[in-house]
Scaffold this active site. Sequence first.
Site, PDB file in Angstrom:
ATOM      1  N   LYS A  13       0.848  -1.208   0.000  1.00 16.15           N
ATOM      2  CA  LYS A  13       0.000   0.000   0.000  1.00 16.15           C
ATOM      3  C   LYS A  13       0.871   1.240   0.000  1.00 16.15           C
ATOM      4  CE  LYS A  13       0.944   1.379   4.409  1.00 16.15           C
ATOM      5  NZ  LYS A  13       1.712   2.541   4.767  1.00 16.15           N
ATOM      6  N   ALA A  99      10.912  -2.549   5.249  1.00 19.80           N
ATOM      7  CA  ALA A  99      11.110  -1.350   6.081  1.00 19.80           C
ATOM      8  C   ALA A  99      10.986  -0.098   5.220  1.00 19.80           C
ATOM      9  CB  ALA A  99      12.459  -1.405   6.797  1.00 19.80           C
ATOM     10  N   ALA A 100       9.915  -0.061   4.455  1.00 22.12           N
ATOM     11  CA  ALA A 100       9.777   0.919   3.388  1.00 22.12           C
ATOM     12  C   ALA A 100       8.581   1.838   3.533  1.00 22.12           C
ATOM     13  CB  ALA A 100       9.654   0.173   2.054  1.00 22.12           C
ATOM     14  N   GLY A 101       7.676   1.529   4.488  1.00 20.91           N
ATOM     15  CA  GLY A 101       6.434   2.305   4.583  1.00 20.91           C
ATOM     16  C   GLY A 101       5.368   1.800   3.633  1.00 20.91           C
ATOM     17  N   MET A 102       5.515   0.550   3.201  1.00 22.92           N
ATOM     18  CA  MET A 102       4.551  -0.023   2.246  1.00 22.92           C
ATOM     19  C   MET A 102       3.784  -1.195   2.847  1.00 22.92           C
ATOM     20  SD  MET A 102       6.566   0.248  -1.324  1.00 22.92           S
ATOM     21  CE  MET A 102       5.053   0.475  -2.240  1.00 22.92           C
ATOM     22  N   ALA A 103       3.872  -1.367   4.166  1.00 21.55           N
ATOM     23  CA  ALA A 103       3.119  -2.400   4.895  1.00 21.55           C
ATOM     24  C   ALA A 103       3.428  -3.822   4.423  1.00 21.55           C
ATOM     25  CB  ALA A 103       1.614  -2.135   4.815  1.00 21.55           C
ATOM     26  N   GLY A 104       4.669  -4.046   4.056  1.00 18.60           N
ATOM     27  CA  GLY A 104       5.058  -5.369   3.540  1.00 18.60           C
ATOM     28  C   GLY A 104       4.752  -6.514   4.502  1.00 18.60           C
ATOM     29  N   GLY A 105       5.068  -6.327   5.765  1.00 24.01           N
ATOM     30  CA  GLY A 105       4.816  -7.393   6.744  1.00 24.01           C
ATOM     31  C   GLY A 105       3.323  -7.557   7.012  1.00 24.01           C
ATOM     32  N   SER A 106       2.622  -6.419   7.150  1.00 22.54           N
ATOM     33  CA  SER A 106       1.183  -6.472   7.447  1.00 22.54           C
ATOM     34  C   SER A 106       0.409  -7.138   6.320  1.00 22.54           C
ATOM     35  CB  SER A 106       0.631  -5.055   7.644  1.00 22.54           C
ATOM     36  OG  SER A 106       1.299  -4.414   8.684  1.00 22.54           O
ATOM     37  N   ASP A 139      -2.291  -1.966  10.820  1.00 24.71           N
ATOM     38  CA  ASP A 139      -2.533  -1.893   9.373  1.00 24.71           C
ATOM     39  C   ASP A 139      -3.069  -3.205   8.794  1.00 24.71           C
ATOM     40  OD1 ASP A 139      -1.780   0.706   9.057  1.00 24.71           O
ATOM     41  OD2 ASP A 139       0.214   0.272   8.246  1.00 24.71           O
TER      42      ASP A 139
HETATM   43  P1  ATP Z   1       4.685  -0.330   7.611  1.00 22.02           P
HETATM   44  O1  ATP Z   1       4.370   0.451   6.375  1.00 22.02           O
HETATM   45  O2  ATP Z   1       3.525  -1.183   8.084  1.00 22.02           O
HETATM   46  O3  ATP Z   1       5.318   0.484   8.690  1.00 22.02           O
HETATM   47  P2  ATP Z   1       7.121  -1.251   6.524  1.00 22.02           P
HETATM   48  O4  ATP Z   1       6.965  -1.395   5.050  1.00 22.02           O
HETATM   49  O5  ATP Z   1       7.762   0.024   6.972  1.00 22.02           O
HETATM   50  O6  ATP Z   1       5.724  -1.437   7.200  1.00 22.02           O
HETATM   51  P3  ATP Z   1       7.863  -3.969   6.793  1.00 22.02           P
HETATM   52  O7  ATP Z   1       8.453  -4.279   5.472  1.00 22.02           O
HETATM   53  O8  ATP Z   1       6.501  -4.456   7.086  1.00 22.02           O
HETATM   54  O9  ATP Z   1       7.955  -2.411   7.100  1.00 22.02           O
HETATM   55  O10 ATP Z   1       8.869  -4.582   7.848  1.00 22.02           O
HETATM   56  C1  ATP Z   1       9.277  -4.007   9.039  1.00 22.02           C
HETATM   57  C2  ATP Z   1      10.044  -5.090   9.799  1.00 22.02           C
HETATM   58  O11 ATP Z   1       9.132  -6.143  10.144  1.00 22.02           O
HETATM   59  C3  ATP Z   1      11.120  -5.766   8.957  1.00 22.02           C
HETATM   60  O12 ATP Z   1      12.349  -5.117   9.081  1.00 22.02           O
HETATM   61  C4  ATP Z   1      11.151  -7.195   9.517  1.00 22.02           C
HETATM   62  O13 ATP Z   1      12.117  -7.325  10.500  1.00 22.02           O
HETATM   63  C5  ATP Z   1       9.789  -7.401  10.181  1.00 22.02           C
HETATM   64  N1  ATP Z   1       8.951  -8.425   9.491  1.00 22.02           N
HETATM   65  C6  ATP Z   1       8.370  -9.480  10.065  1.00 22.02           C
HETATM   66  N2  ATP Z   1       7.686 -10.216   9.177  1.00 22.02           N
HETATM   67  C7  ATP Z   1       7.839  -9.631   7.999  1.00 22.02           C
HETATM   68  C8  ATP Z   1       7.380  -9.944   6.689  1.00 22.02           C
HETATM   69  N3  ATP Z   1       6.642 -11.013   6.427  1.00 22.02           N
HETATM   70  N4  ATP Z   1       7.715  -9.093   5.693  1.00 22.02           N
HETATM   71  C9  ATP Z   1       8.468  -7.986   5.956  1.00 22.02           C
HETATM   72  N5  ATP Z   1       8.947  -7.671   7.169  1.00 22.02           N
HETATM   73  C10 ATP Z   1       8.641  -8.473   8.183  1.00 22.02           C
END
Ligand code: ATP
Length: 288
Positions: A13, A99-106, A139
């Site tokens: 997202k 860790a990009a702000g794109m909700a990859g983990g969520s 999220d």
């Molecule tokens: P958000 O936009 O929700 O803040 P984000 O894009 O900044 O998310 P994510 O890529 O979701 O950050 O990852 C943040 C941290 O969560 C990662 O550095 C990792 O250690 C941890 N993590 C746990 N499970 C996952 C997963 N399936 N995919 C990505 N990161 C994960």
Amino acid sequence: MKNSTISKRAYAKVNLALDVVRRRADGYHEVRMIMQTVGIYDVLTFTRREEPGIEVRTDKKELPGDESNLIYKAAKLVMEAYPGCGGIKIELQKNIPMAAGMAGGSTDAAAVFHGMNELFCLGMTVEEMCLLGVRIGADVPYCIRGKTALSEGIGEILTELKDAPPCFVLIAKPDIDVSTKYVYENLHADELDWHPDIDGMRAAIEKGDLYGMAELMENVLETVTVKKYPVIEEIKGVMKREGALNALMSGSGPTVFGVFDEEGKVKEAFYKLKETNLAKQIFISEWV
Ligand code: ATP
């Protein structure tokens, strides 16, 4: 027996607008955000196993499949709620920048609810999946639903909006990882002297007004992340000079997205941005 292997896409997202209304006494921040899924996605493959338990494999060595992985956490919650499920193996093909702000983990966690629901014929409604999902992260309920939505509360109160007007989207992540926790901890929510016009953007989206929507793209978290990483502002500048209607940091950053009304312009901007070496990953995408 139903299929023993299925695959699901987990879409990333961006935040078309992000406001922090206040910091609550419990430390959580109340937000108002316009969320939008984009066409960058991870692929999760789910396979039933005879032996009980959860096995998670990822194709990125920096992302272990252990209990810290949100995929594992989501699968565990489903197994606890539905103890009749057998074992499961989940394989992740990671394409969304981390860790990009794109909700990859969520979004991976959200895909686990959809995937296990289908694989084990659990009959969970979207509302039931969201109730489990919010225990993993604010999220996750949005990621379970996707598309264009207004997100309020700590992110779990969702209002579905009309689809955002179609356009071309350039997405660029500089070579830095940003911790969401750091950004919120360093935000002085009560001292903000401006706020994005979330209601105005909502109205623009309802009218299908791309230009009105683009004009209102703002994110209060830029006050923290851009100060620490000026490269974000530089990338925004390149996108705007190359014809973006507007460009913004997504979530807590550092990913920047720009919206364009012509395919030719987005392609030109892609190559120009590549030449600058400001971004490590660059994608041309669209709303999903
Ligand atoms: P958000 O936009 O929700 O803040 P984000 O894009 O900044 O998310 P994510 O890529 O979701 O950050 O990852 C943040 C941290 O969560 C990662 O550095 C990792 O250690 C941890 N993590 C746990 N499970 C996952 C997963 N399936 N995919 C990505 N990161 C994960």
